[in-house]
Each structure stands twice: as C-alpha cells, then as structure tokens.
Design a protein around this motif. Structure first.
Motif, PDB file in Angstrom:
ATOM      1  N   CYS A  64      24.934  21.331  10.682  1.00 29.81           N
ATOM      2  CA  CYS A  64      24.852  20.151  11.819  1.00 29.81           C
ATOM      3  C   CYS A  64      23.693  19.509  11.684  1.00 29.81           C
ATOM      4  CB  CYS A  64      24.908  21.180  13.193  1.00 29.81           C
ATOM      5  SG  CYS A  64      26.731  21.649  13.607  1.00 29.81           S
TER       6      CYS A  64
ATOM      7  N   ALA B 194      23.719  15.311  11.083  1.00 30.62           N
ATOM      8  CA  ALA B 194      23.158  14.426  12.456  1.00 30.62           C
ATOM      9  C   ALA B 194      22.039  14.032  12.194  1.00 30.62           C
ATOM     10  CB  ALA B 194      23.035  15.449  13.596  1.00 30.62           C
TER      11      ALA B 194
ATOM     12  N   TYR C 167      31.696  10.322   9.681  1.00 29.19           N
ATOM     13  CA  TYR C 167      33.090  10.210  10.659  1.00 29.19           C
ATOM     14  C   TYR C 167      33.538  11.471  10.987  1.00 29.19           C
ATOM     15  CZ  TYR C 167      32.893   5.472   8.791  1.00 29.19           C
ATOM     16  OH  TYR C 167      32.161   4.282   8.326  1.00 29.19           O
TER      17      TYR C 167
ATOM     18  N   TYR D 126      33.934  12.352  14.413  1.00 31.40           N
ATOM     19  CA  TYR D 126      33.504  13.184  15.499  1.00 31.40           C
ATOM     20  C   TYR D 126      34.755  13.725  16.471  1.00 31.40           C
ATOM     21  CZ  TYR D 126      29.152  10.703  14.984  1.00 31.40           C
ATOM     22  OH  TYR D 126      27.920  10.518  14.417  1.00 31.40           O
ATOM     23  N   TYR D 127      35.854  13.312  15.990  1.00 30.33           N
ATOM     24  CA  TYR D 127      37.155  14.050  16.875  1.00 30.33           C
ATOM     25  C   TYR D 127      37.315  15.599  16.582  1.00 30.33           C
ATOM     26  CZ  TYR D 127      39.484  13.497  12.172  1.00 30.33           C
ATOM     27  OH  TYR D 127      39.832  13.621  11.096  1.00 30.33           O
TER      28      TYR D 127
ATOM     29  N   ILE E 160      34.405  17.521  15.754  1.00 31.14           N
ATOM     30  CA  ILE E 160      32.948  17.897  16.315  1.00 31.14           C
ATOM     31  C   ILE E 160      32.033  17.105  16.780  1.00 31.14           C
ATOM     32  CG2 ILE E 160      32.075  18.381  14.026  1.00 31.14           C
ATOM     33  CD1 ILE E 160      30.641  20.965  15.270  1.00 31.14           C
ATOM     34  N   SER E 161      31.534  17.234  17.871  1.00 27.86           N
ATOM     35  CA  SER E 161      30.445  16.225  18.428  1.00 27.86           C
ATOM     36  C   SER E 161      29.019  16.897  17.978  1.00 27.86           C
ATOM     37  CB  SER E 161      30.655  15.990  19.763  1.00 27.86           C
ATOM     38  OG  SER E 161      29.631  15.009  20.092  1.00 27.86           O
ATOM     39  N   TYR E 162      28.249  16.008  17.517  1.00 35.41           N
ATOM     40  CA  TYR E 162      26.951  16.200  17.170  1.00 35.41           C
ATOM     41  C   TYR E 162      25.830  16.006  18.231  1.00 35.41           C
ATOM     42  CZ  TYR E 162      29.080  17.095  12.601  1.00 35.41           C
ATOM     43  OH  TYR E 162      29.899  17.538  11.409  1.00 35.41           O
ATOM     44  N   GLU E 163      26.316  15.828  19.335  1.00 34.71           N
ATOM     45  CA  GLU E 163      25.334  15.431  20.445  1.00 34.71           C
ATOM     46  C   GLU E 163      24.454  16.578  20.793  1.00 34.71           C
ATOM     47  OE1 GLU E 163      27.780  14.236  23.698  1.00 34.71           O
ATOM     48  OE2 GLU E 163      28.386  12.271  22.844  1.00 34.71           O
TER      49      GLU E 163
ATOM     50  N   PHE F 208      24.044  21.685  27.101  1.00 37.96           N
ATOM     51  CA  PHE F 208      25.125  21.716  26.237  1.00 37.96           C
ATOM     52  C   PHE F 208      25.721  23.099  25.940  1.00 37.96           C
ATOM     53  CE2 PHE F 208      22.737  17.968  24.335  1.00 37.96           C
ATOM     54  CZ  PHE F 208      24.019  16.959  24.792  1.00 37.96           C
TER      55      PHE F 208
ATOM     56  N   TYR G  87      26.836  25.010  23.529  1.00 38.89           N
ATOM     57  CA  TYR G  87      26.387  25.808  22.244  1.00 38.89           C
ATOM     58  C   TYR G  87      25.155  26.408  22.374  1.00 38.89           C
ATOM     59  CZ  TYR G  87      25.253  26.612  17.472  1.00 38.89           C
ATOM     60  OH  TYR G  87      24.759  27.296  16.207  1.00 38.89           O
TER      61      TYR G  87
END
Length: 257
Positions: free
Chosen positions: A86, A90, A97, A99-100, A102-105, A180, A182
């Motif tokens: 991750c 990130a 590409y 993001y659908y 996993i989102s790395y926010e 978040f 996680y």
C-alpha cells in the motif's frame, strides 16, 4: 553439566503431559528442589515470574502460546506485506488505476521521513515475523520433548519482536488517521496481541527456568551419587588391601633312625 537434555516437569507431582517415557521420580526431584531452594538464594532474574495455581497451568499455557505465536507470525507477515504494498502504491506522484478494488485513502502520504519510517517498521516486522515463525515451530517441538535449551531462541527473538511491534504500534497509531476502518482494526488487534505476547513470554520464561533448575538439581544428584559410589568402592578396596593374610605352616619331616 549438560543443560540441553530432556528434563521431566514436576508440576503437581505428576509426570509431564508432553513426555512419553521417563524413568525418574518427580517426587524425589521435587523434594530435592525444595531442600535446595531453601539453602540457596536464587537471583531475582532466575525466579519464575508465574507459577502453577488453580487458574494457571504453565505447561499447557506454554504450548498454547507456541501455537498462538505461529499464527501471530503468519498474521505479521501478511500485514507487513500488505502495508509495504500500500505504501508503494500510494507513493506521492505515482499514477495507478484500480481504485474500484481498493482505495488507498487510509495510507499515509504526508512527510517523506514519516512515510519512510512506516516502510522500515513494516519491512523489519516482515523479517521478524519470518524468524518468529521458525522459532515458534522449534518452541512447540521443544515443549513436547522438554528440551529447555531449544526454548532460548524463541525467548530472545520473541522479546525483540514484542518490543519492536510495540514501538511500531505507537508510531502507527500516532501518524495514521484513525478515522479509517483498517487503521482502527489494526490498532485494536495489535493492542490485544501485544498483551498476549507479554503474558506468553512470561509463561514460557517461567517454564524455562523451572526446567533449567530441575536439570541442575538432577546433575547435582548424579554427581553426589557418583561421589558416594566412588567412596564406597575406594573404602572396599582399602579394606580388602589391609586384611591380614594367614601364613602357611611349614612341617619339617625328621628322618626316622
């Protein structure tokens, strides 16, 4: 003295549940241990931290901790690989590409030095997780056969692992946003895991000291038995050498005239 051989446990004056065969009396060893401990002052670092009571069984708990350490090592390896992945995906300035999936926010993307420290914690956690996996397997084998010398690698590496993961948890909880899921789950899971790690290390260390003390007492008993046997043999030889011998009588024959 050989401190690495199999030593029977004397908890509750029963034979070990992990030993299959033993020819030594645990009751005699327990009485020798009680007399010796009263006459010899044991340093504080050689005293067991935990002892058997109606709530704690040191042997069974040590085996459970060994199994727990194996699963914890696998969990550490998996989460460390995921964290490194991750942080790499990130990285500031990177384009990717997907993001659908996993989102790395939730990944930290702020200060460069802080981000590098997160990578370092994850990388060394991965290495320590692999080491703990092998030493935990060795620990389970050592507990089954009661080889106290083979418990030492796990005690040393697991202490380093617990300290390192405690520092990593504190750093992770400070620099990451706990909004978040996680990050929250990781902080909660590692908080509970580290408490179990500290308790488990104390349990295994107490069992290690008990087995080491029993081995020393057994070697001392063998030494005393050997000394007594040699003294009896030398005494018997000296008595046999000092026993007086009866001289043979000589009969002189006179000629008959």
């Amino acid at each position: 003295m050989n401190y690495g051989r199999k030593t029977p446990s004397t908890y509750r004056s029963n034979h070990s549940v992990y030993s299959h065969t033993t020819g030594r009396s645990s009751t005699n060893l327990h009485s020798i241990k009680s007399r010796s401990m009263r006459s010899v002052r044991v340093p504080w670092y050689q005293r067991p931290i935990l002892k058997n009571n109606q709530y704690i069984d040191i042997q069974k708990n040590s085996m459970l901790i060994g199994i727990f350490a194996i699963f914890l090592a696998l969990f550490t390896i998996g989460t460390a690989i995921f964290d490194i992945y991750c942080l790499a995906m990130a990285a500031p300035g990177s384009t990717h590409y997907g993001y659908y999936i996993i989102s790395y926010e939730f990944v930290y993307v702020g200060n460069k030095f802080v981000r590098n420290m997160l990578i370092v914690f994850a990388l060394f956690s991965l290495i320590l997780g692999i080491v703990i996996l092998f030493t935990s397997i060795l620990l389970v084998i050592a507990l089954r056969k009661e080889y106290e010398r083979k418990i030492l690698p796990w005690l040393n590496t697991f202490a380093v692992f617990t300290i390192w993961r405690s520092l990593a948890l504190i750093f992770f909880a400070i620099v990451n946003d706990l909004i978040f899921a996680y990050n929250i789950i990781m902080v909660l899971l590692w908080s509970v895991a580290l408490v179990v790690c500290i308790y488990g290390w104390c349990v295994v260390y107490s069992l290690f000291l008990e087995l080491t003390n029993l081995t020393k007492l057994e070697d001392l008993a063998h030494l005393r038995m050997g000394t007594m046997a040699s003294l009896h043999a030398s005494a018997a030889n000296s008595l046999a050498g000092s026993r007086p011998t009866t001289p043979h009588s000589t009969v002189s024959t006179m000629p008959v005239g």
